[in-house]
Design a protein around this motif. Structure first.
Motif, PDB file in Angstrom:
ATOM      1  N   ALA A  26      33.047  28.510  42.551  1.00 61.43           N
ATOM      2  CA  ALA A  26      33.949  28.609  43.700  1.00 61.43           C
ATOM      3  C   ALA A  26      35.149  29.501  43.402  1.00 61.43           C
ATOM      4  O   ALA A  26      35.717  30.108  44.312  1.00 61.43           O
ATOM      5  N   ARG A  27      35.529  29.601  42.142  1.00 63.44           N
ATOM      6  CA  ARG A  27      36.680  30.439  41.797  1.00 63.44           C
ATOM      7  C   ARG A  27      36.184  31.710  41.121  1.00 63.44           C
ATOM      8  O   ARG A  27      35.486  31.666  40.116  1.00 63.44           O
ATOM      9  N   ASN A  28      36.548  32.830  41.709  1.00 66.25           N
ATOM     10  CA  ASN A  28      36.174  34.131  41.160  1.00 66.25           C
ATOM     11  C   ASN A  28      37.445  34.967  41.060  1.00 66.25           C
ATOM     12  O   ASN A  28      37.909  35.525  42.060  1.00 66.25           O
ATOM     13  N   PRO A  29      38.040  35.081  39.858  1.00 68.36           N
ATOM     14  CA  PRO A  29      39.325  35.781  39.731  1.00 68.36           C
ATOM     15  C   PRO A  29      39.289  37.230  40.205  1.00 68.36           C
ATOM     16  O   PRO A  29      40.275  37.731  40.762  1.00 68.36           O
ATOM     17  N   VAL A  30      38.169  37.915  40.007  1.00 69.51           N
ATOM     18  CA  VAL A  30      38.095  39.319  40.417  1.00 69.51           C
ATOM     19  C   VAL A  30      38.085  39.433  41.934  1.00 69.51           C
ATOM     20  O   VAL A  30      38.787  40.272  42.526  1.00 69.51           O
ATOM     21  N   VAL A  31      37.309  38.589  42.586  1.00 66.30           N
ATOM     22  CA  VAL A  31      37.282  38.593  44.049  1.00 66.30           C
ATOM     23  C   VAL A  31      38.651  38.205  44.596  1.00 66.30           C
ATOM     24  O   VAL A  31      39.100  38.753  45.620  1.00 66.30           O
ATOM     25  N   GLU A  32      39.325  37.292  43.922  1.00 65.14           N
ATOM     26  CA  GLU A  32      40.671  36.913  44.362  1.00 65.14           C
ATOM     27  C   GLU A  32      41.633  38.097  44.258  1.00 65.14           C
ATOM     28  O   GLU A  32      42.473  38.312  45.145  1.00 65.14           O
ATOM     29  N   GLY A 147      27.099  35.590  48.626  1.00 60.37           N
ATOM     30  CA  GLY A 147      27.481  35.880  50.001  1.00 60.37           C
ATOM     31  C   GLY A 147      28.946  35.575  50.264  1.00 60.37           C
ATOM     32  O   GLY A 147      29.628  36.330  50.976  1.00 60.37           O
ATOM     33  N   GLY A 148      29.437  34.475  49.703  1.00 61.37           N
ATOM     34  CA  GLY A 148      30.852  34.145  49.863  1.00 61.37           C
ATOM     35  C   GLY A 148      31.759  35.187  49.238  1.00 61.37           C
ATOM     36  O   GLY A 148      32.785  35.573  49.819  1.00 61.37           O
ATOM     37  N   TYR A 149      31.389  35.653  48.040  1.00 60.61           N
ATOM     38  CA  TYR A 149      32.178  36.706  47.403  1.00 60.61           C
ATOM     39  C   TYR A 149      32.187  37.960  48.274  1.00 60.61           C
ATOM     40  O   TYR A 149      33.222  38.602  48.471  1.00 60.61           O
ATOM     41  N   CYS A 150      31.022  38.330  48.775  1.00 62.88           N
ATOM     42  CA  CYS A 150      30.908  39.557  49.560  1.00 62.88           C
ATOM     43  C   CYS A 150      31.713  39.462  50.855  1.00 62.88           C
ATOM     44  O   CYS A 150      32.317  40.454  51.289  1.00 62.88           O
ATOM     45  N   ALA A 151      31.733  38.294  51.480  1.00 61.98           N
ATOM     46  CA  ALA A 151      32.502  38.136  52.708  1.00 61.98           C
ATOM     47  C   ALA A 151      33.982  38.387  52.453  1.00 61.98           C
ATOM     48  O   ALA A 151      34.669  39.044  53.258  1.00 61.98           O
ATOM     49  N   ARG A 152      34.477  37.898  51.335  1.00 65.37           N
ATOM     50  CA  ARG A 152      35.892  38.086  51.018  1.00 65.37           C
ATOM     51  C   ARG A 152      36.202  39.540  50.683  1.00 65.37           C
ATOM     52  O   ARG A 152      37.248  40.068  51.094  1.00 65.37           O
ATOM     53  N   ALA A 215      29.088  36.851  34.899  1.00 65.47           N
ATOM     54  CA  ALA A 215      29.226  37.896  33.892  1.00 65.47           C
ATOM     55  C   ALA A 215      29.407  39.277  34.546  1.00 65.47           C
ATOM     56  O   ALA A 215      30.141  40.123  34.033  1.00 65.47           O
ATOM     57  N   PHE A 216      28.741  39.481  35.668  1.00 72.82           N
ATOM     58  CA  PHE A 216      28.900  40.744  36.398  1.00 72.82           C
ATOM     59  C   PHE A 216      30.367  40.954  36.775  1.00 72.82           C
ATOM     60  O   PHE A 216      30.964  42.006  36.519  1.00 72.82           O
ATOM     61  N   TRP A 217      30.960  39.945  37.407  1.00 68.08           N
ATOM     62  CA  TRP A 217      32.333  40.093  37.883  1.00 68.08           C
ATOM     63  C   TRP A 217      33.308  40.245  36.719  1.00 68.08           C
ATOM     64  O   TRP A 217      34.276  41.029  36.813  1.00 68.08           O
TER      65      TRP A 217
END
Length: 221
Positions: A26-32, A147-152, A215-217
């Motif tokens: 749920a937490r993705n620092p790069v997307v944030e 999908g959630g990452y991509c939406a953001r 690992a990708f992010w």
């Protein structure tokens, strides 16, 4: 999801796996960072370069799955549809890449980071050696988080980086599950489990896939 099937073993395994992965996924620092506009443009360029390899690899992996498991529905339609979707996404990626300063030549010579490419390697391995249930559960669990990452990201690119909606369309494309995907993938998962495939192995494939997603992010940061 059809409420009639809500208690069947495939749905229960899917829900348990998503619940297990959610606290960390749920937490993705790069997307944030991208969502706030704080990520440097080089991060977006690295995403474009890595995705150029990933999308082409995933298209081949889904085509291989269609050949391997596509003797009957729903597997045939599921994997052929996913392969076609990757082809569509590849065209959209070019628009995003160009908008952040990565033309076709730059994409071709981009040097990938090994950790960023662990996801497509895992999918390619599953395409050759994974059980139906392992492939289906890994995709079911991961696609929701991806999908959630991509939406953001799709929302942030026009707001903070000046991209048009067309230039951000690669991420908008992945922000929603493909039509009928969840039902078809659950059917493939159910068929595999009914045939005696190991649910522990299926869960392990999903856990690994989400780890490789993370690992990708981390690699593009």
């Amino acid at each position: 999801m059809d409420p009639i099937t809500a208690t069947d073993p495939a749905v229960e395994l899917y829900r348990r796996t998503v619940a297990e992965l959610t606290p960390t996924a749920a937490r993705n620092p790069v997307v944030e960072l991208i969502g706030s506009g704080a990520a440097p443009i080089d991060v977006l360029r690295r995403i474009a370069g890595e995705e150029y390899r990933i999308v082409r690899s995933d298209r081949r992996a889904f085509a291989a799955l269609a050949a391997r498991f596509g003797g009957r529905e729903p597997a045939a339609g599921l994997f052929l549809g996913l392969a076609a979707g990757e082809g569509q996404a590849l065209g959209l990626l070019e628009g995003f890449a160009g908008a952040v300063g990565m033309d076709g030549a730059a994409l071709r010579v981009y040097e990938p980071r090994p950790a960023a490419q662990s996801y497509p390697h895992h999918l390619a391995w599953l395409a050759q050696f994974g059980t139906r249930s392992a492939v289906a559960l890994a995709l079911l669990a991961n696609f929701g988080f991806w999908g959630g990452y991509c939406a953001r990201v799709a929302a942030a690119l026009p707001r903070h980086y000046g991209l048009t909606e067309a230039e951000a369309a690669f991420f908008a494309f992945f922000a929603e599950l493909p039509p009928g995907f969840e039902r078809a993938a659950l059917s493939v998962l159910r068929e595999g489990l009914d045939a005696g495939e190991d649910p522990v192995e299926a869960r392990r494939a999903a856990v690994l896939m989400q780890a490789y997603e993370s690992a990708f992010w981390a690699a593009v940061a």
